[in-house]
Write a protein that holds these residues in place. Structure first.
Motif, PDB file in Angstrom:
ATOM      1  N   HIS A 529      -4.119  -1.327   4.243  1.00 11.03           N
ATOM      2  CA  HIS A 529      -2.758  -0.771   4.209  1.00 11.03           C
ATOM      3  C   HIS A 529      -1.911  -1.368   5.309  1.00 11.03           C
ATOM      4  O   HIS A 529      -0.701  -1.481   5.181  1.00 11.03           O
ATOM      5  CB  HIS A 529      -2.868   0.739   4.348  1.00 11.03           C
ATOM      6  N   THR A 537      -3.788  -4.412  19.434  1.00 12.38           N
ATOM      7  CA  THR A 537      -2.935  -5.244  18.587  1.00 12.38           C
ATOM      8  C   THR A 537      -1.474  -4.942  18.851  1.00 12.38           C
ATOM      9  O   THR A 537      -1.115  -3.798  19.146  1.00 12.38           O
ATOM     10  CB  THR A 537      -3.233  -4.945  17.106  1.00 12.38           C
ATOM     11  N   LYS A 538      -0.634  -5.979  18.773  1.00 17.73           N
ATOM     12  CA  LYS A 538       0.802  -5.744  18.702  1.00 17.73           C
ATOM     13  C   LYS A 538       1.369  -6.581  17.569  1.00 17.73           C
ATOM     14  O   LYS A 538       0.841  -7.645  17.220  1.00 17.73           O
ATOM     15  CB  LYS A 538       1.491  -6.065  20.026  1.00 17.73           C
ATOM     16  N   VAL A 539       2.447  -6.075  17.008  1.00 19.10           N
ATOM     17  CA  VAL A 539       3.046  -6.708  15.835  1.00 19.10           C
ATOM     18  C   VAL A 539       4.288  -7.449  16.284  1.00 19.10           C
ATOM     19  O   VAL A 539       5.162  -6.874  16.930  1.00 19.10           O
ATOM     20  CB  VAL A 539       3.417  -5.633  14.781  1.00 19.10           C
ATOM     21  N   LEU A 540       4.325  -8.730  15.945  1.00 16.65           N
ATOM     22  CA  LEU A 540       5.479  -9.550  16.311  1.00 16.65           C
ATOM     23  C   LEU A 540       6.157 -10.020  15.037  1.00 16.65           C
ATOM     24  O   LEU A 540       5.527 -10.200  14.002  1.00 16.65           O
ATOM     25  CB  LEU A 540       5.029 -10.766  17.129  1.00 16.65           C
ATOM     26  N   ARG A 541       7.452 -10.235  15.151  1.00 15.65           N
ATOM     27  CA  ARG A 541       8.231 -10.680  14.006  1.00 15.65           C
ATOM     28  C   ARG A 541       9.037 -11.876  14.436  1.00 15.65           C
ATOM     29  O   ARG A 541       9.656 -11.875  15.498  1.00 15.65           O
ATOM     30  CB  ARG A 541       9.140  -9.538  13.562  1.00 15.65           C
TER      31      ARG A 541
ATOM     32  N   LEU B 184       5.264 -11.112   9.760  1.00 17.54           N
ATOM     33  CA  LEU B 184       4.766 -10.364  10.904  1.00 17.54           C
ATOM     34  C   LEU B 184       3.449 -10.984  11.347  1.00 17.54           C
ATOM     35  O   LEU B 184       2.690 -11.496  10.526  1.00 17.54           O
ATOM     36  CB  LEU B 184       4.513  -8.902  10.539  1.00 17.54           C
ATOM     37  N   ALA B 185       3.204 -10.941  12.648  1.00 12.99           N
ATOM     38  CA  ALA B 185       1.932 -11.443  13.185  1.00 12.99           C
ATOM     39  C   ALA B 185       1.297 -10.352  14.029  1.00 12.99           C
ATOM     40  O   ALA B 185       1.935  -9.820  14.938  1.00 12.99           O
ATOM     41  CB  ALA B 185       2.190 -12.692  14.028  1.00 12.99           C
ATOM     42  N   TYR B 186       0.053 -10.009  13.692  1.00 20.14           N
ATOM     43  CA  TYR B 186      -0.693  -9.041  14.494  1.00 20.14           C
ATOM     44  C   TYR B 186      -1.496  -9.837  15.521  1.00 20.14           C
ATOM     45  O   TYR B 186      -2.401 -10.586  15.149  1.00 20.14           O
ATOM     46  CB  TYR B 186      -1.662  -8.247  13.614  1.00 20.14           C
ATOM     47  N   SER B 200       7.804  -5.600  16.692  1.00 16.66           N
ATOM     48  CA  SER B 200       8.353  -4.966  15.491  1.00 16.66           C
ATOM     49  C   SER B 200       7.424  -3.858  15.031  1.00 16.66           C
ATOM     50  O   SER B 200       6.280  -3.757  15.482  1.00 16.66           O
ATOM     51  CB  SER B 200       8.507  -6.025  14.405  1.00 16.66           C
ATOM     52  N   PRO B 202       5.172  -2.225  11.885  1.00 13.93           N
ATOM     53  CA  PRO B 202       4.371  -2.982  10.940  1.00 13.93           C
ATOM     54  C   PRO B 202       4.912  -3.013   9.513  1.00 13.93           C
ATOM     55  O   PRO B 202       4.330  -3.636   8.644  1.00 13.93           O
ATOM     56  CB  PRO B 202       3.019  -2.270  10.972  1.00 13.93           C
ATOM     57  N   LEU B 204       5.105  -0.838   6.882  1.00 19.76           N
ATOM     58  CA  LEU B 204       4.070  -0.425   5.937  1.00 19.76           C
ATOM     59  C   LEU B 204       4.700   0.095   4.656  1.00 19.76           C
ATOM     60  O   LEU B 204       5.862   0.487   4.628  1.00 19.76           O
ATOM     61  CB  LEU B 204       3.211   0.679   6.561  1.00 19.76           C
ATOM     62  N   ILE B 205       3.874   0.130   3.628  1.00 12.25           N
ATOM     63  CA  ILE B 205       4.293   0.702   2.352  1.00 12.25           C
ATOM     64  C   ILE B 205       3.586   2.049   2.228  1.00 12.25           C
ATOM     65  O   ILE B 205       2.394   2.157   2.515  1.00 12.25           O
ATOM     66  CB  ILE B 205       3.881  -0.213   1.180  1.00 12.25           C
TER      67      ILE B 205
END
Lengths: 719, 237
Positions: A529, A537-541, B184-186, B200, B202, B204-205
């Motif tokens: 999901h 973890t970190k989320v980058l955009r 997006l990159a984790y 950012s 994540p 999600l849906i």
């Protein structure tokens, strides 16, 4: 051979009597005659009666014949009887023999079957033993594997405990690190926000500055025009001032001359009064000049004040504009914050166990910890699952093998049982037959004494006895086997129980593995999901392309250069403003030269002013001393500005007859109006009474002060 | 370039990172083409992985993807990249419609010690080919993105920049188009955020449908592909 001479009747009766008891012997008598057998020597009497014989030989012969015939017939009958009896006996014998053979065959068969059964039993016994040993070995192995698995489980439990303790310590470290991270992230966010805000502000400021600069430019133009006009006015004023200065200088020279003449000459009282009058006139002139100078100064100060006000207002305006822009931004940020707050509130409502925003980080920390724990558990559970699956497979295999062995053993035991029953049955049959045979043999023995079968029967009996002993041995063996079977059954039952326990354990392990699989699928679905642990973890955009970035950079650079230019211009303008002491001017060469000239003039004027100030200070001090001597009050004059910018002069009067330092009067002089100020001294009832009468009602401060002087003088002299 | 010798098929960390980042570039192009994010005429055919792959010719998207793959390669060589997600959003409502999730497992020993691994290049190519085929065939079960996507970019209009309190700041990619896709990159938390990246959420849906695709393994990086999409209302009915 018939005697020719029959014996006498008496003699015949004797042989007749002799014949009846033993027909055989009697038959032998005459037979002996005919046969000439030397068995029975004819009696000598018969030889002695040959003549008698010739007489009765025919009758005798006939009688003998008849007797012989009778005897023959009797003998024949007897023989036939005997023959029939013989035949019957022989028949019975043959029957007995046949039966004996049959029984012998049966015996042999039974022996063979017994031997076969024995051999089979032995074989089965051996097989059973082997299988029991094999099953025992297998069960031992199974038990060993179970023990090993138990040992492994315990090791795993210990490892898990160690892992849990290390996980707890790691969690604490992670919590600390998280706190630090949050702090760092917050500081980073703040810096980002600040930078973004600065950027936005700079941009806004640049726009504003551009608009401002254009407005300022226009204003500057207007101001330049005004400044030109003002400069002309100021020029005229300067000329006036110059003239005044010259006059002042001339007066000063005259005054100096007068002072010098005044000090060296002795004058009479009239001359002194004239002098005084002159002095007073000059004083008045000076005062007027001083007033004019003060007016100039005040106007100058007004100008400066106006300038300062202008600057302040400019600053205020700029600040207001920037604050306006900030307001707008803050409105926007407020709206965003409100939206976020509402979002967060909604989220808070959804999140259980959260009642206030402060709980959220705690909740997040707990959730993150739970996620970390769950991931760790997943890893451990996976490893455990694999091991358990391996153990399960081995246990299932062992179970299947044990079940198969148990089934085989059961079947064999049942087979053995059936065979045992069969052999028993056979034994019983055999014993019955043996008994029957015995009976038959006894019966045959009783009928015939001379028959040779007795030996065979004896042999049979001996063999029977042997068989009985063998049968007894077999029975004993069977009994032992039975006991062994019972023991093995008990062992099999125990093993079954163990098997059931293992099966139950296997089922529980299967259930646990299903549960773990479902957990794994849940967690995998969560991972799929997109959920993640913020600890790891970190989320980058990725934000924008290079092209846009370049353009933005270029615009920003251009705006920044414009900003710097305008700032330099503003700084130059401000410097000019501060130096010239006038309202702003355009950066024009002609005006700047004028400004320079005016500045020089102003400098000279200021020097002169300072000189005048010193002179006037001396004069004023003299004046004050004179006033004090003449009117009885020490006057201290202060000038200050009210908050609205209007200059106000504050006079503090202390009577020379005052008994203490608190007896001071305070007056305020403002553009021709003198007002008394309330203080502790005037609050005294006597003084306030006088103030009411002289100042408020009669509107005469000199009268008040004079009255006060007289009273204080009277008090002083009287005391 | 990647130190892979065809004869021995040795794979180093740098080579594996290059393979994975290149794969992602082609996969992103394939997704953009197959899902109709950009018009078909803006794509050109090239041969790669033994298949005809379509690459966008739009300069903006090209530069975006090339910068992206360069950054991903750098993170992969450092062993800091955990996941890459390509998110397709509705331009009107900014709602997330699809998430193409590429999970990456890195062999830590290779990153720490710099050892190399052996695997046949052909095998890797075959695995990647399978994934590309699956992406192409995904249109059979993925719901329609039925919003009409506008023509290629008209101007570099600045998008809305939500400043102040939020995580998400600065210009989003909708500068180029009309708010369609994002990447997006984790990464690990100790990664320094480059200039063109921001932190950012994540994206999600809620209650997604998930389809797991094939994976490929270079023995240094293992990439699992999964697509999660919003349940289509028509399908639910």
């Amino acid at each position: 051979m018939i005697l020719r001479t029959p014996p006498p009747k008496k003699q015949r009766s004797e042989p007749m009597h002799h014949e009846s008891p033993s027909p055989l012997v009697a038959a032998e008598g005459p037979l002996i005659i005919y046969e000439d057998s030397p068995l029975v020597a004819p009696p000598p009497e018969s030889s002695h009666q040959p003549s008698d014989h010739l007489l009765c030989t025919y009758q005798c012969r006939q009688m003998v014949k008849a007797d012989v015939l009778d005897a023959l017939s009797n003998a024949e009958k007897q023989i036939s009887d005997y023959q029939s009896k013989l035949e019957a006996l022989s028949e019975s014998l043959s029957k007995a023999e046949a039966e004996r053979k049959k029984f012998k065959d049966q015996f042999l068969y039974a022996e063979q079957e017994l031997a076969a059964a024995k051999g089979r039993e032995q074989m089965l016994h051996d097989q059973l033993l082997k299988e029991v040993n094999d099953s025992q070995e297998r069960f031992k192995k199974h038990l060993e594997t179970n023990n090993e698995l138990k040992g492994k489980l315990q090791n795993e439990m210990n490892l898990r405990k160690k892992a849990e303790s290390s996980a707890s310590s790691a969690e604490e470290k992670a919590a600390d690190l998280e706190g630090k991270l949050t702090q760092f992230s917050q500081s980073m966010e703040r810096e980002k926000k600040r930078l973004h805000n600065e950027l936005a502000q700079l941009k806004g400021e640049s726009k504003l500055s551009v608009s401002r600069i254009s407005a300022d430019l226009e204003r500057m133009e207007f101001r330049a025009n005004n400044a030109e006009k003002e400069s002309e006015l100021l020029k005229e004023q300067l000329e006036d001032l110059k003239k005044q200065l010259n006059e002042c200088l001339n007066q000063k020279n005259e005054v100096e001359k007068k002072f010098s003449s005044f000090t060296f000459q002795e004058v009479t009282s009239s001359e002194s009064s004239i002098l005084i009058k002159h002095l007073q006139e000059e004083l008045r002139n000076y005062e007027s000049e001083v007033r004019e100078a003060r007016k100039l100064k005040s106007s100058h100060e007004d100008i400066e004040l106006l300038k300062a006000k202008l600057l302040e207002e400019k600053g205020r305006r700029e600040r207001a504009e920037s604050e306006l822009s900030k307001l707008q931004e803050q409105h926007i940020s407020l709206n965003n914050l409100e939206n976020e707050l509402s979002l967060w509130k909604v989220i808070m409502k959804d999140i259980p166990d959260v009642s206030c925003p402060e709980d959220i980080p705690v909740k997040f920390a707990t959730l993150q910890k739970e996620v970390i724990e769950s991931t760790i558990k997943i890893g451990e559970v996976n490893a455990r699952l694999k091991q358990i699956e391996v153990g399960l497979d081995a246990a299932e295999l062992a179970k299947q093998n044990a079940e198969a062995d148990a089934a085989l053993v059961k079947e064999k035991a049942e087979v053995l049982k059936s065979e045992f029953k069969r052999t028993e049955h056979m034994l019983s049959l055999v014993t019955e037959e043996r008994d029957k045979l015995r009976n038959v043999i006894n019966e045959s023995r009783s009928h015939k004494n001379e028959v040779a079968d007795g030996t065979v029967v004896q042999e049979l009996e001996s063999s029977l006895a042997k068989k009985e002993s063998c049968i007894k041995e077999l029975e004993r063996n069977l009994h032992e086997h039975k006991e062994i079977n019972d023991r093995q059954h008990n062992e099999i039952k125990l093993l079954h129980d163990r098997l059931n326990n293992e099966a139950r354990r296997i089922k529980s392990l299967e259930r646990e593995s299903d549960r773990l699989r479902s957990e794994i699928s849940l967690l995998e679905s969560k991972l799929g999901h997109g959920d993640y642990s913020a600890a790891n973890t970190k989320v980058l955009r990725m934000v924008n392309t290079l092209a846009v970035d370049n353009e933005a950079k270029q615009t920003i650079e251009a705006l920044q250069t414009e900003l710097q230019k305008t700032k330099e211009k503003l700084q130059a303008l401000e410097e000019l403003k501060s130096q010239s002491g006038e309202t702003g001017k355009l950066v024009d060469s002609y005006i700047s030269e004028k400004i320079m000239k005016l500045k020089e003039q102003i400098a000279t004027l200021e020097k002169r002013e300072e000189r005048y100030k010193t002179v006037f200070a001396d004069r004023i001090s003299v004046f004050r001393r004179a006033c004090c001597e003449l009117f009885g009050y020490k006057i201290v004059m202060d000038e200050h500005q009210r908050p609205n910018g209007i200059p106000v002069t504050h006079f503090t009067l202390q009577s020379i007859y005052a008994q203490n330092d608190d007896e001071k009067l305070e007056f305020e002089y403002e553009s021709g109006n003198t007002n008394i100020l309330a203080n502790n001294y005037t609050a005294q009832p006597e003084i306030s009474h006088q103030v009411d009468i002289f100042v408020r009602k009669l509107n005469s401060i000199p009268a008040f002060t004079a009255n006060l002087t007289v009273e204080s003088f009277n008090r002083r002299t009287l005391s | 370039m990647a130190s892979r010798s065809v004869a021995k098929d040795i794979i180093t960390l740098r080579g594996s990172a290059a393979i994975v980042s290149e794969f992602f570039g082609y996969a992103a192009n394939s997704i953009l083409y197959n899902r109709g994010v950009y018009p078909e005429e803006s794509f050109a055919k090239v041969k790669k992985y033994g298949l005809p792959m379509l690459l966008t010719q739009d300069e903006g998207v090209k530069s975006f993807i090339s910068n992206l793959t360069a950054q991903l390669s750098e993170w992969l060589e450092a062993g800091k990249l955990q996941r890459v997600v390509l998110v397709i959003m509705s331009k009107a409502s900014n709602e997330v419609l699809e998430r193409w999730n590429f999970s990456i497992e890195t062999d830590g020993e290779v990153v720490e010690k710099g050892v190399s691994r052996e695997k046949s290049d052909k095998e890797i190519m075959r695995e990647i080919q399978a994934i590309m085929r699956q992406i192409a065939s995904s249109i059979t079960y993925l719901p329609c993105l039925d919003e009409p996507f506008s023509c290629p970019h008209t101007s570099f209009g600045h998008g809305s920049s939500s400043s102040a309190g939020g995580f998400i700041v600065s210009l989003p990619l909708d500068v180029l188009f009309t708010g369609v896709f994002d990447v997006l990159a984790y990464t690990d938390t100790d990664v320094a955020v480059p200039f063109t990246w921001i932190e950012s959420d994540p994206k999600l849906i809620a209650n997604p449908q998930m389809v797991k695709l094939h994976s490929f393994d270079t023995k240094i990086h293992k990439v699992d592909t999964l697509v999660s999409y919003k349940n289509d209302e028509w399908d639910e009915q």
